[in-house]
Motif scaffolding. Sequence first.
Motif, mmCIF file in Angstrom:
data_model
loop_
_atom_site.group_PDB
_atom_site.id
_atom_site.type_symbol
_atom_site.label_atom_id
_atom_site.label_comp_id
_atom_site.label_asym_id
_atom_site.label_seq_id
_atom_site.Cartn_x
_atom_site.Cartn_y
_atom_site.Cartn_z
ATOM 1 N N TYR A 1 0.815 -1.210 0.000
ATOM 2 C CA TYR A 1 0.000 0.000 0.000
ATOM 3 C C TYR A 1 0.851 1.263 0.000
ATOM 4 O O TYR A 1 2.047 1.226 0.262
ATOM 5 C CB TYR A 1 -0.921 0.017 1.232
ATOM 6 N N ALA A 2 0.172 2.382 -0.249
ATOM 7 C CA ALA A 2 0.812 3.695 -0.201
ATOM 8 C C ALA A 2 -0.222 4.711 0.277
ATOM 9 O O ALA A 2 -1.433 4.534 0.050
ATOM 10 C CB ALA A 2 1.330 4.090 -1.582
ATOM 11 N N PRO A 3 0.218 5.797 0.954
ATOM 12 C CA PRO A 3 -0.723 6.852 1.365
ATOM 13 C C PRO A 3 -1.416 7.452 0.145
ATOM 14 O O PRO A 3 -0.828 7.578 -0.929
ATOM 15 C CB PRO A 3 0.180 7.873 2.056
ATOM 16 N N LEU A 4 -2.676 7.840 0.331
ATOM 17 C CA LEU A 4 -3.467 8.429 -0.752
ATOM 18 C C LEU A 4 -3.730 9.911 -0.508
ATOM 19 O O LEU A 4 -3.478 10.745 -1.372
ATOM 20 C CB LEU A 4 -4.793 7.679 -0.902
ATOM 21 N N PHE A 5 -4.232 10.258 0.678
ATOM 22 C CA PHE A 5 -4.443 11.658 1.038
ATOM 23 C C PHE A 5 -4.446 11.773 2.559
ATOM 24 O O PHE A 5 -4.522 10.778 3.271
ATOM 25 C CB PHE A 5 -5.759 12.204 0.447
ATOM 26 N N HIS B 1 -1.913 12.726 4.540
ATOM 27 C CA HIS B 1 -0.717 12.001 4.977
ATOM 28 C C HIS B 1 -0.435 12.152 6.469
ATOM 29 O O HIS B 1 -0.040 11.183 7.138
ATOM 30 C CB HIS B 1 0.492 12.480 4.171
ATOM 31 N N ASP B 2 -0.642 13.350 7.015
ATOM 32 C CA ASP B 2 -0.369 13.551 8.439
ATOM 33 C C ASP B 2 -1.378 12.838 9.332
ATOM 34 O O ASP B 2 -1.153 12.700 10.535
ATOM 35 C CB ASP B 2 -0.379 15.052 8.768
ATOM 36 N N ASN B 3 -2.476 12.395 8.773
ATOM 37 C CA ASN B 3 -3.509 11.683 9.529
ATOM 38 C C ASN B 3 -3.449 10.175 9.312
ATOM 39 O O ASN B 3 -4.402 9.463 9.623
ATOM 40 C CB ASN B 3 -4.896 12.204 9.156
ATOM 41 N N ILE B 4 -2.354 9.695 8.757
ATOM 42 C CA ILE B 4 -2.133 8.256 8.589
ATOM 43 C C ILE B 4 -1.041 7.831 9.571
ATOM 44 O O ILE B 4 0.103 8.276 9.468
ATOM 45 C CB ILE B 4 -1.710 7.920 7.142
ATOM 46 N N LEU B 5 -1.380 7.008 10.534
ATOM 47 C CA LEU B 5 -0.452 6.581 11.575
ATOM 48 C C LEU B 5 -0.166 5.098 11.431
ATOM 49 O O LEU B 5 -1.091 4.279 11.374
ATOM 50 C CB LEU B 5 -1.042 6.859 12.966
ATOM 51 N N ARG B 6 1.133 4.749 11.367
ATOM 52 C CA ARG B 6 1.528 3.354 11.165
ATOM 53 C C ARG B 6 2.236 2.821 12.402
ATOM 54 O O ARG B 6 3.007 3.518 13.044
ATOM 55 C CB ARG B 6 2.426 3.250 9.930
ATOM 56 N N SER B 7 1.967 1.556 12.728
ATOM 57 C CA SER B 7 2.585 0.938 13.894
ATOM 58 C C SER B 7 4.066 0.698 13.637
ATOM 59 O O SER B 7 4.533 0.727 12.492
ATOM 60 C CB SER B 7 1.885 -0.386 14.227
ATOM 61 N N ALA B 8 4.810 0.436 14.699
ATOM 62 C CA ALA B 8 6.255 0.246 14.583
ATOM 63 C C ALA B 8 6.601 -0.926 13.681
ATOM 64 O O ALA B 8 7.612 -0.903 12.976
ATOM 65 C CB ALA B 8 6.873 0.054 15.966
ATOM 66 N N ASP B 9 5.767 -1.980 13.687
ATOM 67 C CA ASP B 9 6.048 -3.136 12.825
ATOM 68 C C ASP B 9 5.419 -2.988 11.442
ATOM 69 O O ASP B 9 5.538 -3.881 10.599
ATOM 70 C CB ASP B 9 5.581 -4.436 13.489
ATOM 71 N N ASP B 10 4.731 -1.866 11.180
ATOM 72 C CA ASP B 10 4.168 -1.530 9.871
ATOM 73 C C ASP B 10 3.058 -2.485 9.444
ATOM 74 O O ASP B 10 2.731 -2.579 8.266
ATOM 75 C CB ASP B 10 5.261 -1.491 8.790
ATOM 76 N N LEU C 1 -7.350 -1.279 -4.470
ATOM 77 C CA LEU C 1 -8.042 -1.314 -3.190
ATOM 78 C C LEU C 1 -7.805 0.005 -2.471
ATOM 79 O O LEU C 1 -6.674 0.493 -2.402
ATOM 80 C CB LEU C 1 -7.550 -2.471 -2.327
ATOM 81 N N TYR C 2 -8.862 0.582 -1.918
ATOM 82 C CA TYR C 2 -8.796 1.829 -1.174
ATOM 83 C C TYR C 2 -9.326 1.626 0.238
ATOM 84 O O TYR C 2 -10.235 0.813 0.460
ATOM 85 C CB TYR C 2 -9.667 2.910 -1.831
ATOM 86 N N SER D 1 -3.847 0.605 -2.638
ATOM 87 C CA SER D 1 -2.914 -0.466 -2.960
ATOM 88 C C SER D 1 -1.895 0.025 -3.970
ATOM 89 O O SER D 1 -2.182 0.877 -4.814
ATOM 90 C CB SER D 1 -3.656 -1.690 -3.514
ATOM 91 N N SER D 2 -0.689 -0.503 -3.887
ATOM 92 C CA SER D 2 0.399 -0.053 -4.761
ATOM 93 C C SER D 2 0.216 -0.511 -6.197
ATOM 94 O O SER D 2 0.876 0.009 -7.104
ATOM 95 C CB SER D 2 1.740 -0.575 -4.226
ATOM 96 N N ALA D 3 -0.668 -1.482 -6.424
ATOM 97 C CA ALA D 3 -0.907 -2.001 -7.768
ATOM 98 C C ALA D 3 -2.400 -2.193 -7.976
ATOM 99 O O ALA D 3 -3.190 -2.182 -7.026
ATOM 100 C CB ALA D 3 -0.179 -3.338 -7.963
ATOM 101 N N MET D 4 -2.788 -2.348 -9.237
ATOM 102 C CA MET D 4 -4.158 -2.722 -9.567
ATOM 103 C C MET D 4 -4.215 -4.239 -9.691
ATOM 104 O O MET D 4 -3.203 -4.901 -9.951
ATOM 105 C CB MET D 4 -4.607 -2.047 -10.865
ATOM 106 N N TYR D 5 -5.420 -4.775 -9.517
ATOM 107 C CA TYR D 5 -5.588 -6.233 -9.544
ATOM 108 C C TYR D 5 -6.723 -6.602 -10.481
ATOM 109 O O TYR D 5 -7.755 -5.945 -10.523
ATOM 110 C CB TYR D 5 -5.893 -6.764 -8.140
ATOM 111 N N GLN D 6 -6.495 -7.671 -11.254
ATOM 112 C CA GLN D 6 -7.536 -8.243 -12.099
ATOM 113 C C GLN D 6 -8.127 -9.422 -11.342
ATOM 114 O O GLN D 6 -7.597 -10.520 -11.355
ATOM 115 C CB GLN D 6 -6.969 -8.707 -13.438
ATOM 116 N N HIS D 7 -9.221 -9.152 -10.607
ATOM 117 C CA HIS D 7 -9.859 -10.116 -9.715
ATOM 118 C C HIS D 7 -8.962 -10.405 -8.503
ATOM 119 O O HIS D 7 -7.765 -10.147 -8.543
ATOM 120 C CB HIS D 7 -10.240 -11.411 -10.440
#
Length: 353
Positions: free
Chosen positions: A38-42, A44-53, A197-198, A70-76
């Motif tokens: 995954y990657a941040p979408l919008f 950014h300062d309101n996205i908090l990640r745990s130490a183990d990610d 995926l969002y 999601s970092s990629a698109m998926y076909q099914h």
Amino acid sequence: MARLAPAATAVMVLATIVSVAAGLQAINVTTMSFEEGYAPLFGHDNILRSADDRTVSLLLDRTTGSGFISSAMYQHGLFSASIKLPSDYTAGASSPSMLTSNADVFEKRHDELDFEFLGNIRGKPWRVQTNVYGNGSVSRGREERYVLPFDPTTEFHRYSILWTPSAVAFYVDDVPVREVRRSPAMGGDFPSKPMSLYATVWDASNWATSGGKYKVNYRYGPFVASFTDLALAGCRVDQPGIRMTMMPPAGEVESYRRCAAAEERLRAADVAVMTLEKQQAMRRFREQFMVYSYCYDTLRYPVPFPECDVVESERRRFKDSGHLRFALRRGQQRRRGGRHQGRRGTREHVVAS
């Protein structure tokens, strides 16, 4: 990026308990860290990640909401996450939504599969909405709403979207709550193009709670929705234009073969096989907790959609508006010893809406 202390989650144990109670096998998924898929979408300062990610929290405050993609698109594929919702008064906040979509790539003909949590007034039961769009069919919403049979703010619960070439299924804690099977009559309304995926949390005061009657009250914020056990299973697509229903151009042959093989594995997986036990569990869930269905909304849609399995005994429970005619009974949200009381718990009335 701000980080949280590691979150202790017993979601896999909980999912197993719920599945055993329903007589179902737990969904087997391989989880990943946020960075792996995954990657941040919008916001950014309101996205908090745990130490183990492996756990990420999305915040909604007066300044902004937040979301990731999601970092990629998926076909099914199978898209799954364990989510804990904000507590207290959350009316008007879409908190959160988990969906697949390709609106950024296929403007005006996008596909979309939704899990939307509709905000909550303190003391009232939480509702979740599912929806299916195909090829830009936004004027033909296929909404269904359910009261959750537990308190989604106290523990993590898993929500999964299964998307194959022949069907879409929505799962709550390994129990299927809805299945949309593809039929020729659906035409382009069945989602068929690669999607991302969002996950988002945002201000939805104009519609999320009682049709917009109750607005977000930021005095109770910030509103925090946490995600863990992130899972993505399917065919990653580098070229969103890949065509899966016909022989592709020479440059896409390898991608076509790779995705075709991935689809065969997905369709053969246990999660994609709608056994008799799953059908019975899905029927029980829908009988007990479904409060709205587009299939029974004859005011909006006088002619039922082709994928609707209209059951006469079930239809009589709904108004012409698609809402239940009477109050719905559900199990209390309290737990005992970390286990769901489920159907054996105390019963209470809630107003269907």
